[in-house]
Scaffold this motif. Structure first.
Motif, PDB file in Angstrom:
ATOM      1  N   THR A  78       6.210   1.475  -5.566  1.00  0.00           N
ATOM      2  CA  THR A  78       6.532   0.788  -4.309  1.00  0.00           C
ATOM      3  C   THR A  78       6.524  -0.720  -4.504  1.00  0.00           C
ATOM      4  OG1 THR A  78       5.468   2.596  -3.086  1.00  0.00           O
ATOM      5  CG2 THR A  78       5.915   0.559  -1.876  1.00  0.00           C
ATOM      6  N   ILE A 227       0.799  -3.686  -0.169  1.00  0.00           N
ATOM      7  CA  ILE A 227       0.823  -2.338  -0.743  1.00  0.00           C
ATOM      8  C   ILE A 227      -0.515  -2.010  -1.389  1.00  0.00           C
ATOM      9  CG2 ILE A 227       2.000  -0.804  -2.370  1.00  0.00           C
ATOM     10  CD1 ILE A 227       3.660  -1.717   0.069  1.00  0.00           C
ATOM     11  N   SER A 290       5.474   4.244   2.860  1.00  0.00           N
ATOM     12  CA  SER A 290       5.847   2.922   2.347  1.00  0.00           C
ATOM     13  C   SER A 290       6.968   3.027   1.325  1.00  0.00           C
ATOM     14  CB  SER A 290       4.626   2.237   1.711  1.00  0.00           C
ATOM     15  OG  SER A 290       3.596   2.060   2.649  1.00  0.00           O
ATOM     16  N   LEU A 291       6.792   3.908   0.343  1.00  0.00           N
ATOM     17  CA  LEU A 291       7.800   4.076  -0.701  1.00  0.00           C
ATOM     18  C   LEU A 291       9.117   4.554  -0.108  1.00  0.00           C
ATOM     19  CD1 LEU A 291       8.631   4.084  -3.653  1.00  0.00           C
ATOM     20  CD2 LEU A 291       7.627   6.367  -3.879  1.00  0.00           C
TER      21      LEU A 291
END
Length: 314
Positions: A78, A227, A290-291
């Motif tokens: 990510t 992240i 998130s990714l």
């Protein structure tokens, strides 16, 4: 520290091979050569995720935030995608700088090589202080998050203005402290002229690129800290994105106009990571969210840009 040492040694070996073997003689890097090297760096970056999984599953590295091997791997990928996407604007600025100082194509790789070394040092310092701030003062996440939202808003509403490196603060002050010549002698950064040593356009372009990278890092470092605050994951994903920037530049420099919709993808990504930083003490997004959001945003931007190009041709 052994892992950190081996990682840095590996990077230095790759850079030495790059300048001393593969690009020993200055030459114009073709789109084909750039595409091959871009593929190599992207492939290596994703393969390194396997190394990340192994390091965190065997305890070979200090797991400061107690991540599972899977979480560490997803956070690395990510972070890498974030850094890679935010490098697009940097590529455009580099192209303008080279054009402004009339840097021949065959010497551009040398400038970028030394620029990468400087970027590694500055990014390492910014990452270190960023991690320390987040660890010591938890409220800094709100500051970083708000800054990213402000950056996204500014990117969305700002009009496209031509960047003129010769009117920049860096160039104007360089002229005051050192002699500058428009004459170039091969790929040298300095040349002797009578009783003085003057900086060539290659050196000026290098300094301007270094300072612009620092400005871009002000956005990218807080973004990746949204992240994870694990130093090794932040640093390794950042470095792989930087190392692939040179080949990406030669691959994309002449095609940036085809991907104008990527601007909105970057705005969406900055907004997402900004919100994530602000909410980090109240709600934690799953790693796959998130990714998935970042990958989807980039994919939509690329597809929309390519479709617009096809419609114009029709």
């Amino acid at each position: 520290m052994i892992v950190w040492g081996l990682f840095l040694l590996g990077i230095l070996v790759f850079l030495a091979l790059d300048l001393g073997v593969f690009n020993k003689n200055p030459h114009i890097i073709s789109v084909k050569e750039a595409s091959i090297w871009t593929s190599v760096w992207v492939t290596m970056s994703f393969l390194f995720s396997g190394v990340i999984y192994w390091l965190y599953s065997t305890g070979k590295i200090d797991n400061v935030v107690a991540l599972t091997p899977t979480d560490a791997t997803v956070k690395y990928i990510t972070g890498y995608l974030i850094e890679l996407s935010l490098s697009i604007d940097n590529i455009f600025v580099i192209a303008v700088i080279f054009s402004s100082f009339h840097i021949p194509q065959k010497y551009q790789h040398r400038v970028l090589f030394w620029g990468i070394l400087g970027a590694i040092v500055f990014r390492a310092l910014m990452i270190f202080f960023g991690v320390v701030l987040i660890k010591k003062f938890s409220f800094t996440t709100y500051i970083f998050g708000a800054f990213l939202l402000f950056t996204a808003f500014r990117m969305l509403v700002s009009k496209e203005e031509k960047f003129n490196p010769k009117k920049s603060f860096v160039y104007r002050n360089l002229r005051r402290v050192m002699p500058i010549t428009s004459h170039m002698q091969g790929q040298k950064f300095f040349v002797k002229m009578r009783h003085i040593t003057a900086a060539t356009p290659l050196f000026i372009a290098l300094v301007v690129i270094e300072f612009t990278d620092i400005l871009f890092a002000l956005d990218s470092v807080p973004a990746i800290l949204a992240i994870t605050s694990d130093p090794f994951l932040v640093f390794s994903s950042n470095i792989f994105a930087i190392l692939g920037l040179r080949s990406m530049y030669f691959f994309l420099a002449n095609m940036l106009d085809r991907f104008k919709h990527l601007k909105y993808s970057l705005v969406a990504i900055l907004c997402f990571v900004g919100i994530k930083l602000i909410l980090v003490h109240h709600y934690k997004f799953p790693e796959w969210v998130s990714l998935g959001f970042i990958a989807l945003s980039l994919a939509i931007g690329v597809i929309a840009s390519l479709n617009k190009k096809t419609e114009k041709k029709d």
